[in-house]
Design a protein around this motif. Sequence first.
Motif, PDB file in Angstrom:
ATOM      1  N   ILE A 123       0.847  -1.194   0.000  1.00 54.13           N
ATOM      2  CA  ILE A 123       0.000   0.000   0.000  1.00 54.13           C
ATOM      3  C   ILE A 123       0.884   1.246   0.000  1.00 54.13           C
ATOM      4  O   ILE A 123       0.664   2.184  -0.774  1.00 54.13           O
ATOM      5  CB  ILE A 123      -0.962  -0.006   1.204  1.00 54.13           C
ATOM      6  N   PHE A 124       1.895   1.265   0.864  1.00 49.53           N
ATOM      7  CA  PHE A 124       2.833   2.382   0.902  1.00 49.53           C
ATOM      8  C   PHE A 124       3.558   2.543  -0.436  1.00 49.53           C
ATOM      9  O   PHE A 124       3.601   3.629  -1.020  1.00 49.53           O
ATOM     10  CB  PHE A 124       3.857   2.187   2.023  1.00 49.53           C
ATOM     11  N   ALA A 125       4.130   1.454  -0.935  1.00 48.92           N
ATOM     12  CA  ALA A 125       4.908   1.519  -2.176  1.00 48.92           C
ATOM     13  C   ALA A 125       4.022   1.868  -3.363  1.00 48.92           C
ATOM     14  O   ALA A 125       4.454   2.604  -4.269  1.00 48.92           O
ATOM     15  CB  ALA A 125       5.632   0.193  -2.414  1.00 48.92           C
ATOM     16  N   GLY A 126       2.789   1.359  -3.381  1.00 51.14           N
ATOM     17  CA  GLY A 126       1.866   1.700  -4.460  1.00 51.14           C
ATOM     18  C   GLY A 126       1.591   3.186  -4.503  1.00 51.14           C
ATOM     19  O   GLY A 126       1.534   3.793  -5.577  1.00 51.14           O
ATOM     20  N   GLY A 127       1.432   3.786  -3.336  1.00 54.02           N
ATOM     21  CA  GLY A 127       1.227   5.230  -3.277  1.00 54.02           C
ATOM     22  C   GLY A 127       2.446   6.004  -3.751  1.00 54.02           C
ATOM     23  O   GLY A 127       2.333   6.947  -4.542  1.00 54.02           O
ATOM     24  N   ALA A 128       3.616   5.601  -3.284  1.00 47.37           N
ATOM     25  CA  ALA A 128       4.844   6.318  -3.634  1.00 47.37           C
ATOM     26  C   ALA A 128       5.216   6.133  -5.106  1.00 47.37           C
ATOM     27  O   ALA A 128       5.455   7.105  -5.826  1.00 47.37           O
ATOM     28  CB  ALA A 128       5.989   5.844  -2.731  1.00 47.37           C
ATOM     29  N   ILE A 129       5.255   4.899  -5.559  1.00 46.45           N
ATOM     30  CA  ILE A 129       5.635   4.628  -6.950  1.00 46.45           C
ATOM     31  C   ILE A 129       4.555   5.122  -7.899  1.00 46.45           C
ATOM     32  O   ILE A 129       4.847   5.682  -8.956  1.00 46.45           O
ATOM     33  CB  ILE A 129       5.930   3.123  -7.152  1.00 46.45           C
ATOM     34  N   GLY A 130       3.299   4.937  -7.513  1.00 45.63           N
ATOM     35  CA  GLY A 130       2.195   5.426  -8.335  1.00 45.63           C
ATOM     36  C   GLY A 130       2.255   6.932  -8.530  1.00 45.63           C
ATOM     37  O   GLY A 130       2.018   7.441  -9.628  1.00 45.63           O
TER      38      GLY A 130
END
Length: 169
Positions: A123-130
């Motif tokens: 969830i964290f990485a999806g937000g950042a990379i997204g």
Amino acid sequence: MLAHNLLYTYIAPYLQQMHIDLRPDIALVVFGIAAIGGIWITGMLVDRMLRRLTLASVGLFIVAGAILIATQGVTPLAILAIILWGLAFGGSATQLQTATGHVAGENADAAISLVTTSFNLAIFAGGAIGAFLVEGTGAWTLPLAMIILAFITLITVGFGRRAAFRSDR
């Protein structure tokens, strides 16, 4: 998990930039209803055919991503892709927890708790990379990233037949 969270987090800019006439809340309701179907299918099959079910789910996820790439301005196609995405991803937590439990044996409780931690990290990485993708190249790249990550998953599950995804389970 990461592939899912990339688009799930940034569904609004994706719909807007792709000129899809669909409100984000409606898109997420459609996804949620389809995900319930994916959970139901997984519940029926997870104990009998974990590996094939997981491969089919990841393959369907890739198909959904491919359709999402092609949806420029075509709302019905986007809705179809969202339904396939929900069906594909709905049972993924159960599939991953079952596979993790098979590998971990007597340490299954501890290992399965790491699946939950992995979801939170995704969830964290999806937000950042997204955010990086949406701002840098545009939201159209989110489904492309989904496909690439899902393809890596497909290969991993395919090679996991000696451990978590054994055919004799």
